[in-house]
Write a protein that holds these residues in place. Structure first.
Motif, mmCIF file in Angstrom:
data_model
loop_
_atom_site.group_PDB
_atom_site.id
_atom_site.type_symbol
_atom_site.label_atom_id
_atom_site.label_comp_id
_atom_site.label_asym_id
_atom_site.label_seq_id
_atom_site.Cartn_x
_atom_site.Cartn_y
_atom_site.Cartn_z
ATOM 1 N N GLY A 153 14.727 4.752 0.841
ATOM 2 C CA GLY A 153 13.754 5.579 1.956
ATOM 3 C C GLY A 153 11.934 4.315 1.655
ATOM 4 N N ALA A 154 11.553 4.507 1.918
ATOM 5 C CA ALA A 154 9.851 3.962 2.135
ATOM 6 C C ALA A 154 9.953 3.138 1.151
ATOM 7 C CB ALA A 154 8.594 4.977 2.474
ATOM 8 N N GLY A 155 9.646 1.495 1.345
ATOM 9 C CA GLY A 155 9.163 0.846 0.984
ATOM 10 C C GLY A 155 7.572 1.116 0.243
ATOM 11 N N THR A 156 6.787 -0.144 -0.338
ATOM 12 C CA THR A 156 5.821 0.307 -1.274
ATOM 13 C C THR A 156 4.765 -0.822 -0.718
ATOM 14 O OG1 THR A 156 6.164 -0.026 -2.968
ATOM 15 C CG2 THR A 156 6.283 1.814 -2.419
ATOM 16 N N GLU B 290 -2.726 1.033 8.090
ATOM 17 C CA GLU B 290 -1.108 0.615 8.514
ATOM 18 C C GLU B 290 -0.357 0.574 7.755
ATOM 19 O OE1 GLU B 290 0.259 -3.273 11.175
ATOM 20 O OE2 GLU B 290 -2.237 -1.704 10.589
ATOM 21 N N ALA B 291 -0.263 0.390 6.402
ATOM 22 C CA ALA B 291 1.201 0.580 5.494
ATOM 23 C C ALA B 291 1.885 1.904 6.278
ATOM 24 C CB ALA B 291 0.813 0.730 4.128
ATOM 25 N N GLY C 132 5.436 2.364 8.159
ATOM 26 C CA GLY C 132 6.845 2.799 7.411
ATOM 27 C C GLY C 132 6.476 2.631 5.994
ATOM 28 N N ARG C 133 5.578 2.384 5.461
ATOM 29 C CA ARG C 133 5.297 2.018 4.440
ATOM 30 C C ARG C 133 4.226 3.510 3.252
ATOM 31 N NH1 ARG C 133 7.742 -1.808 7.027
ATOM 32 N NH2 ARG C 133 8.715 -3.535 5.559
ATOM 33 N N LEU C 134 4.631 3.479 1.436
ATOM 34 C CA LEU C 134 3.716 3.980 1.177
ATOM 35 C C LEU C 134 2.820 2.933 0.475
ATOM 36 C CD1 LEU C 134 5.797 6.472 -0.292
ATOM 37 C CD2 LEU C 134 4.686 6.985 1.676
ATOM 38 N N CYS C 135 1.744 3.886 -0.089
ATOM 39 C CA CYS C 135 0.915 3.222 -1.074
ATOM 40 C C CYS C 135 0.903 3.161 -2.382
ATOM 41 C CB CYS C 135 -0.469 3.159 -0.068
ATOM 42 S SG CYS C 135 -0.583 2.018 1.810
ATOM 43 N N LEU D 289 0.118 -8.981 7.762
ATOM 44 C CA LEU D 289 0.563 -10.520 7.145
ATOM 45 C C LEU D 289 1.237 -10.435 6.204
ATOM 46 C CD1 LEU D 289 -3.235 -12.675 6.936
ATOM 47 C CD2 LEU D 289 -0.911 -12.590 8.452
ATOM 48 N N ALA D 290 0.993 -9.995 5.254
ATOM 49 C CA ALA D 290 2.141 -9.347 3.928
ATOM 50 C C ALA D 290 3.239 -9.066 4.375
ATOM 51 C CB ALA D 290 1.526 -8.758 2.597
ATOM 52 N N LEU D 291 3.820 -8.445 5.005
ATOM 53 C CA LEU D 291 4.912 -7.252 5.454
ATOM 54 C C LEU D 291 5.655 -8.827 6.169
ATOM 55 C CD1 LEU D 291 4.275 -3.620 5.275
ATOM 56 C CD2 LEU D 291 5.437 -5.110 4.148
ATOM 57 N N ASP D 292 4.703 -9.501 7.520
ATOM 58 C CA ASP D 292 5.593 -9.979 8.949
ATOM 59 C C ASP D 292 5.319 -11.490 7.558
ATOM 60 O OD1 ASP D 292 5.281 -8.623 10.037
ATOM 61 O OD2 ASP D 292 3.402 -8.573 11.145
#
Length: 365
Positions: free
Chosen positions: A73-76, A99-100, A104-107, A327-330
């Motif tokens: 599922g979705a990452g966080t 942006e999250a 496709g991410r959850l916060c 920046l964090a996800l890339d």
């Protein structure tokens, strides 16, 4: 710490300790380690202590929930902030969520209340929950203890395949695996102070904050630099502390006016502080900007709710949030390759409204 692993089993080289690593360190089987972590099966006390010691030494994260999220599922993305009530924090959080969600991410959200210990607990909790990034915002006392603590957190998150992102805070130094997203805090303070100086003001009250904290210290530095460039001497009596709170700012301004009204303008370190100052000035029978000019910082409500509308410094809080997530996800691609440490400085600018005018003629104060 002595490394008892055979060649090829070093957890740091692999990036994250496994159950097998813990079992090898403790001298037990993998199922035994699982039982200790789960806590639902009897294990001899001496064995349990050896396993717990190995878990601590290897900085192991028991994270089945997060692994399920990553696999199915979705990452966080986690956000740790000081106070959910602040408009600046709300805009920042909105940028992160936007942006999250796009990716496709959850916060996940944690509130520290400005307590360093609670902040540390929140970051560790988010690590255990398997957040792909842990984003922290808010001014701090930038001392050796803070840098040491955050550097340890950054390395711990990096070991777990996550990323620490500091927003509105200074870098931690060379070699620390952290992403930093700043805004030109000092430059904004310099620009808005220069606006007052260009209008003819020479006695500018710096109002709010505490220069022991990074946010206030950078704005104080911009204020002093502008005074120097205009040839205006710095006077410590024109610096007044106040919490970043409307009520406290109101009380501190009342006290300052009762002591002396020896200034023609006020640089409030946030728009909320400016709102408290404006109320006190108005109750004292002073008009803004006719008698006293007033500027703020942040460009968030109440800047556009006050009368007069407040001249202030615009901080791109939503863009900061979006940039932090990007920046964090890339930072790591699918191969795990590090794309770069990441340090971004976003611009600020003065938003001119109705709260600044030339100072009143001498003798009318």
């Amino acid at each position: 710490m002595t490394n008892d692993f055979p060649e090829g089993a070093d957890s740091k080289r692999r990036g994250r300790a496994t159950l097998k690593d813990v079992a090898h360190r403790a001298g037990v089987s993998v199922p035994t380690v699982s039982r200790v972590i789960a806590g639902n099966y009897p294990v001899a006390l001496s064995t349990k202590r050896r396993v717990e010691k190995a878990l601590r030494e290897l900085d192991y994260v028991a994270n089945t929930h997060a692994r399920a999220l990553r696999g199915h599922g979705a990452g966080t993305v986690a956000l740790v902030l000081q106070d959910v009530r602040g408009e600046a924090f709300a805009q920042f959080a909105h940028g992160i969520e936007e942006e999250a969600s796009r990716r496709g991410r959850l916060c996940l959200l944690c509130v520290s209340g400005g307590d360093p210990d609670r902040e540390l607990q929140a970051v560790h909790l988010m690590r255990q929950q398997g957040a792909e990034a842990v984003i922290v915002i808010g001014g701090v006392v930038d001392d050796e203890a803070y840098r040491r603590r955050m550097s340890e957190i950054a390395r711990s998150l990096d070991q777990a395949g996550s990323r620490l992102v500091l927003c509105g805070r200074p870098p931690l130094g060379e070699g620390v695996p952290v992403t930093v997203v700043e805004y030109d805090n000092e430059g904004g303070a310099y620009a808005v102070t220069s606006r007052l100086l260009a209008a003819g003001h020479r006695r500018i009250l710096l109002f709010g904050g505490d220069v022991a904290h990074t946010t206030s210290a950078q704005r104080f530095a911009g204020y002093r630099r502008a005074l120097t460039d205009y040839g205006v001497p710095y006077e410590k009596d024109l610096v007044v502390k106040a919490a970043f709170d409307r009520g406290d700012a109101y009380l501190r301004m009342r006290e300052r006016l009762a002591a002396a009204r020896d200034f023609t303008s006020v640089f409030a370190l946030t728009d909320v502080v400016a709102a408290g100052a404006l109320r006190a000035l108005t109750e004292a029978g002073l008009q803004v900007p006719g008698d006293v000019s007033l500027v703020g910082y942040d460009d968030v409500p109440p800047a556009t709710d006050l009368r007069p509308l407040l001249t202030t410094v615009h901080v791109p809080y939503e863009d900061m949030g979006r940039t932090a997530v990007r920046l964090a996800l890339d930072h790591r691609g699918d191969s795990g390759r590090v794309a770069g440490e990441g340090h971004v400085l976003l611009g600020t600018h003065v938003v001119v409204r109705d709260s600044v005018a030339p100072p009143p003629p001498a003798g009318t104060a």
